[in-house]
Design a protein around this motif. Sequence first.
Motif, PDB file in Angstrom:
ATOM      1  N   LYS A  34       0.845  -1.203   0.000  1.00 10.55           N
ATOM      2  CA  LYS A  34       0.000   0.000   0.000  1.00 10.55           C
ATOM      3  C   LYS A  34       0.882   1.255   0.000  1.00 10.55           C
ATOM      4  N   HIS A  35       1.937   1.188   0.803  1.00  4.03           N
ATOM      5  CA  HIS A  35       2.874   2.309   0.891  1.00  4.03           C
ATOM      6  C   HIS A  35       3.485   2.600  -0.487  1.00  4.03           C
ATOM      7  N   LEU A  36       3.837   1.526  -1.198  1.00  9.80           N
ATOM      8  CA  LEU A  36       4.429   1.694  -2.530  1.00  9.80           C
ATOM      9  C   LEU A  36       3.427   2.314  -3.512  1.00  9.80           C
ATOM     10  N   VAL A  37       2.219   1.775  -3.496  1.00  5.62           N
ATOM     11  CA  VAL A  37       1.211   2.242  -4.460  1.00  5.62           C
ATOM     12  C   VAL A  37       0.833   3.697  -4.176  1.00  5.62           C
ATOM     13  N   SER A  38       0.736   4.038  -2.909  1.00  6.33           N
ATOM     14  CA  SER A  38       0.363   5.426  -2.571  1.00  6.33           C
ATOM     15  C   SER A  38       1.445   6.405  -2.995  1.00  6.33           C
ATOM     16  N   GLY A  39       2.665   5.902  -3.189  1.00  2.00           N
ATOM     17  CA  GLY A  39       3.764   6.769  -3.601  1.00  2.00           C
ATOM     18  C   GLY A  39       3.872   6.961  -5.102  1.00  2.00           C
ATOM     19  N   LEU A  40       2.962   6.358  -5.849  1.00  3.29           N
ATOM     20  CA  LEU A  40       2.986   6.544  -7.307  1.00  3.29           C
ATOM     21  C   LEU A  40       2.777   8.017  -7.645  1.00  3.29           C
ATOM     22  N   SER A  41       3.436   8.450  -8.692  1.00  2.00           N
ATOM     23  CA  SER A  41       3.389   9.884  -9.038  1.00  2.00           C
ATOM     24  C   SER A  41       2.003  10.292  -9.536  1.00  2.00           C
ATOM     25  N   GLU A  42       1.714  11.570  -9.341  1.00  2.00           N
ATOM     26  CA  GLU A  42       0.465  12.126  -9.859  1.00  2.00           C
ATOM     27  C   GLU A  42       0.764  12.864 -11.150  1.00  2.00           C
ATOM     28  N   GLU A  43      -0.252  12.974 -11.984  1.00  2.00           N
ATOM     29  CA  GLU A  43      -0.068  13.635 -13.274  1.00  2.00           C
ATOM     30  C   GLU A  43      -0.693  15.025 -13.219  1.00  2.00           C
ATOM     31  N   GLU A  44       0.124  16.019 -13.452  1.00  2.00           N
ATOM     32  CA  GLU A  44      -0.386  17.394 -13.471  1.00  2.00           C
ATOM     33  C   GLU A  44      -0.778  17.742 -14.904  1.00  2.00           C
ATOM     34  N   PRO A  45      -2.039  18.058 -15.137  1.00  2.00           N
ATOM     35  CA  PRO A  45      -2.427  18.382 -16.515  1.00  2.00           C
ATOM     36  C   PRO A  45      -1.825  19.708 -16.971  1.00  2.00           C
ATOM     37  N   SER A  46      -1.665  19.838 -18.263  1.00  2.00           N
ATOM     38  CA  SER A  46      -1.051  21.046 -18.825  1.00  2.00           C
ATOM     39  C   SER A  46      -2.065  22.196 -18.873  1.00  2.00           C
ATOM     40  N   LEU A  47      -1.543  23.406 -19.079  1.00  2.00           N
ATOM     41  CA  LEU A  47      -2.418  24.576 -19.227  1.00  2.00           C
ATOM     42  C   LEU A  47      -3.288  24.450 -20.482  1.00  2.00           C
ATOM     43  N   ALA A  48      -2.704  23.861 -21.522  1.00  2.00           N
ATOM     44  CA  ALA A  48      -3.470  23.673 -22.770  1.00  2.00           C
ATOM     45  C   ALA A  48      -4.658  22.739 -22.517  1.00  2.00           C
ATOM     46  N   TRP A  49      -4.400  21.716 -21.729  1.00  2.00           N
ATOM     47  CA  TRP A  49      -5.473  20.760 -21.393  1.00  2.00           C
ATOM     48  C   TRP A  49      -6.596  21.477 -20.643  1.00  2.00           C
ATOM     49  N   ARG A  50      -6.186  22.311 -19.678  1.00  2.00           N
ATOM     50  CA  ARG A  50      -7.194  23.000 -18.872  1.00  2.00           C
ATOM     51  C   ARG A  50      -7.985  24.012 -19.706  1.00  2.00           C
ATOM     52  N   SER A  51      -7.271  24.663 -20.602  1.00  2.00           N
ATOM     53  CA  SER A  51      -7.931  25.622 -21.474  1.00  2.00           C
ATOM     54  C   SER A  51      -8.950  24.919 -22.371  1.00  2.00           C
ATOM     55  N   GLN A  52      -8.555  23.765 -22.871  1.00  2.00           N
ATOM     56  CA  GLN A  52      -9.470  22.977 -23.718  1.00  2.00           C
ATOM     57  C   GLN A  52     -10.689  22.513 -22.909  1.00  2.00           C
ATOM     58  N   LEU A  53     -10.431  22.131 -21.655  1.00  2.00           N
ATOM     59  CA  LEU A  53     -11.550  21.721 -20.792  1.00  2.00           C
ATOM     60  C   LEU A  53     -12.519  22.887 -20.585  1.00  2.00           C
ATOM     61  N   ASN A  54     -11.964  24.079 -20.351  1.00  2.00           N
ATOM     62  CA  ASN A  54     -12.828  25.253 -20.167  1.00  2.00           C
ATOM     63  C   ASN A  54     -13.715  25.491 -21.382  1.00  2.00           C
ATOM     64  N   GLU A  55     -13.126  25.320 -22.558  1.00  2.00           N
ATOM     65  CA  GLU A  55     -13.906  25.496 -23.793  1.00  2.00           C
ATOM     66  C   GLU A  55     -15.025  24.461 -23.879  1.00  2.00           C
ATOM     67  N   ARG A  56     -14.697  23.243 -23.506  1.00  2.00           N
ATOM     68  CA  ARG A  56     -15.721  22.186 -23.556  1.00  2.00           C
ATOM     69  C   ARG A  56     -16.830  22.446 -22.538  1.00  2.00           C
ATOM     70  N   LEU A  57     -16.444  22.956 -21.383  1.00  2.00           N
ATOM     71  CA  LEU A  57     -17.449  23.267 -20.358  1.00  2.00           C
ATOM     72  C   LEU A  57     -18.367  24.396 -20.827  1.00  2.00           C
ATOM     73  N   LEU A  58     -17.767  25.395 -21.447  1.00  2.00           N
ATOM     74  CA  LEU A  58     -18.576  26.509 -21.965  1.00  2.00           C
ATOM     75  C   LEU A  58     -19.527  26.026 -23.057  1.00  2.00           C
ATOM     76  N   ALA A  59     -19.017  25.151 -23.907  1.00  2.00           N
ATOM     77  CA  ALA A  59     -19.849  24.636 -25.002  1.00  2.00           C
ATOM     78  C   ALA A  59     -20.984  23.759 -24.476  1.00  2.00           C
ATOM     79  N   SER A  60     -20.744  23.124 -23.343  1.00  2.00           N
ATOM     80  CA  SER A  60     -21.771  22.219 -22.796  1.00  2.00           C
ATOM     81  C   SER A  60     -22.857  22.972 -22.036  1.00  2.00           C
ATOM     82  N   GLN A  61     -22.592  24.251 -21.774  1.00  2.00           N
ATOM     83  CA  GLN A  61     -23.542  25.068 -21.005  1.00  2.00           C
ATOM     84  C   GLN A  61     -24.642  25.587 -21.910  1.00  2.00           C
TER      85      GLN A  61
END
Lengths: 203, 159
Positions: B36-63
């Motif tokens: 469990k200790h090993l698995v909890s130490g697995l790295s996290e993935e930080e999304p890019s700014l481009a990814w977040r910007s694209q998500l914002n566009e998709r959220l706006l389009a879905s509204q």
Amino acid sequence: MALFAGVTRLANREKLDASAEQVLIEQCRRQNFEAFGRIVDAYQSRVLGFVRRMVSSSEEAEDITQEVFVRAFQNMGKFDGRSSLRTWLFRIAHNLCIDSARKRGRAPVQAGLVDDETMETLEVADERWNPESLVLDDELMAVVEKAVSTLSEKLRTVLLLHDKEELGYDELAQMLEIPVGTVKSRLFLARAHVQKFVEEYRS
Amino acid sequence: MSERKDWLDKLNSERPLTLQDAHRLDEALENQHAVKHLVSGLSEEEPSLAWRSQLNERLLASQPRPKSSFKIWAGRFGLGTAVAACAFGVLVMVQRPKMGAPIPSTASQMTTSAEQILIDAHESAAFAAATGSGDGTSPTQSLQSDPGIQWTEADLGAF
């Protein structure tokens, strides 16, 4: 626009307590973009990390993770609060990963079954398995990543959501619609599989 | 040994566990804390700014986009104009046959509207004037009753 305020907070991930989260959920039900941006800030790394380990490519993982948040935003009005927001997001993520695997016709992996011989090896007492003595270097973590990637989807889901995302047995049982005993047995088998990989690496 | 094999078979095939099996499973999970200790130490993935910007566009389009106040005003104005135009059209269509229609000559063609009563009264008066019949206001009767110029003897003598 308020929505884009979230971009500036990417680096410092926000931790939400239950009451703050509840306020944000209420605001999101009224289609408040800024409130939803804070929820995305708090969970995007965790959701992306989970999805990345459940699918085959980074591009697919990023696309699915975006879809998780779009669906969450669209369906916030249907979120009844019986489970936590975190569990709800991971449930959406899990379902989308399963759908994606089905669409691509990926064959289910059966890795993770433990035989008697393996079990005997794993049960041998070894002080090196003391968590404090384990050095989490890059090489070891690469071995763990490899072990996780070779698990079946069922075992991988339980291992990641319990040990990495800290969901409880009951939450997982409710989310996956399986008995708590099955959650535990899958978790045991998944851990044994990882343990076997690490043992091979260390020997 | 066969007991452990049986237990493992139950876990692998996800068959129901006895109370004893479940207890054994709990103990086994406790002994796996290092994993469990090993698995909890697995790295996290930080999304890019481009990814977040694209998500914002998709959220706006879905509204679902709310209509602007100008659009709402224009819509209401257009609807009101359309209703008024329809009402005017209906009025014109109703009035047109009456204007071109022949003067009703039979009782069945007569209506009880005020307009019809006035027409009837006018026609009746015109008929009476032409024929000299009718009420006391007829031209002949009025001539008979008209006293005319009252000539005196002096007036006649002056001629």
